[in-house]
Scaffold this motif. Structure first.
Motif, short mmCIF file in Angstrom:
data_model
loop_
_atom_site.label_atom_id
_atom_site.label_comp_id
_atom_site.label_asym_id
_atom_site.label_seq_id
_atom_site.Cartn_x
_atom_site.Cartn_y
_atom_site.Cartn_z
N CYS A 9 0.95 -1.09 0.02
CA CYS A 9 -0.05 0.08 0.11
C CYS A 9 0.95 1.25 0.10
O CYS A 9 1.90 1.28 0.81
N GLU A 23 -3.27 4.46 1.21
CA GLU A 23 -4.54 4.13 0.18
C GLU A 23 -4.55 2.51 0.30
O GLU A 23 -3.53 1.92 0.17
N VAL A 26 -9.04 1.60 -3.93
CA VAL A 26 -9.84 2.47 -4.63
C VAL A 26 -10.44 2.07 -6.12
O VAL A 26 -9.89 1.32 -6.73
N GLU A 29 -9.68 1.60 -10.20
CA GLU A 29 -8.25 1.72 -9.90
C GLU A 29 -7.54 2.70 -10.50
O GLU A 29 -7.64 3.08 -11.69
N LEU A 33 -8.21 11.53 -6.22
CA LEU A 33 -9.11 12.07 -4.94
C LEU A 33 -10.57 12.79 -5.62
O LEU A 33 -11.34 12.76 -4.99
N PHE A 36 -13.04 9.23 -7.92
CA PHE A 36 -13.16 7.95 -7.28
C PHE A 36 -14.46 7.54 -7.30
O PHE A 36 -15.33 8.42 -6.68
N TRP A 38 -15.21 4.85 -5.00
CA TRP A 38 -15.16 4.48 -3.57
C TRP A 38 -13.75 4.55 -3.22
O TRP A 38 -12.71 3.93 -4.26
N ARG A 39 -13.33 4.49 -1.97
CA ARG A 39 -11.95 4.61 -1.59
C ARG A 39 -11.94 3.96 -0.13
O ARG A 39 -12.96 4.49 0.64
N SER A 41 -8.99 3.68 2.87
CA SER A 41 -7.61 4.24 3.40
C SER A 41 -7.60 4.20 4.98
O SER A 41 -8.48 4.17 5.42
N SER A 112 -17.57 6.65 -0.26
CA SER A 112 -18.21 6.24 -1.44
C SER A 112 -19.07 7.47 -2.11
O SER A 112 -19.50 8.32 -1.41
#
Length: 186
Positions: A9, A23, A26, A29, A33, A36, A38-39, A41, A112
């Protein structure tokens, strides 16, 4: 199932110097920021300060280490989170300052894009089973070693399962802890 090892990561410092973010996953892929869907972290928060605003994003925050953080929202609401708090969901476009209770914390952050995806976060400990019939299930091992359908996750590792159905979880170690993140396209 796709395994994401903690060592793979990417960690990066915040622009304001108040912490770092690692991160985990995400979508799509490689998304930034700004774009996205969804992400997921983890962040190390080293000082008080404002949260970045993410218009159109829903966020869930869970305290992983440290004494906790108070979320001071621009509308006057205040919520204190610590290790015993349930994952806390809020709109990521609300103005909010993070005020550390007693020193730095580490947190799990799930975001999300509203209207495209929704998410739910749950903290688990010990053995058990989960059922996810649609969407994605992302498992983030926090403490101890975990067997997920026969694959091993150590602390810091994650697994992404696409519409996995039944998932068997077996924990080893006295204080095993894992976060389950359900992600569903709308």
């Amino acid at each position: 199932m796709r395994i994401i090892r903690a060592a793979d990561c990417l960690s990066m410092p915040w622009k304001n110097g108040g912490g770092t973010t690692t991160e985990i996953a995400v979508a799509p892929e490689g998304a930034s920021l700004n774009d996205f869907d969804w992400r997921i972290s983890m962040a190390h928060v080293g000082q008080d300060g404002p949260f970045s605003s993410f218009p159109g994003i829903d966020r869930t925050l869970s305290v992983l280490t440290g004494a906790g953080i108070t979320l001071a929202f621009g509308d006057g609401e205040r919520t204190q989170l610590d290790r015993s708090s349930a994952p806390y969901a809020f709109a990521a476009d609300r103005a909010v300052d993070g005020l550390l209770v007693d020193g730095p914390i580490d947190d799990l952050n799930v975001m999300s894009r509203r209207g495209r995806w929704r998410h739910r976060v749950e903290r688990l400990s010990g053995a058990g089973s989960l059922n996810a019939t649609e969407g994605l299930l992302v498992l983030v091992a926090r403490k101890g070693d975990w067997q997920v359908n026969g694959a091993t996750l150590t602390a810091g590792d994650s697994a992404v399962l696409d519409a996995p159905g039944g998932v068997e979880l077996v924990a080893s170690g006295g204080e095993a802890e894992l976060y389950a993140v359900w992600l569903t396209a709308i």
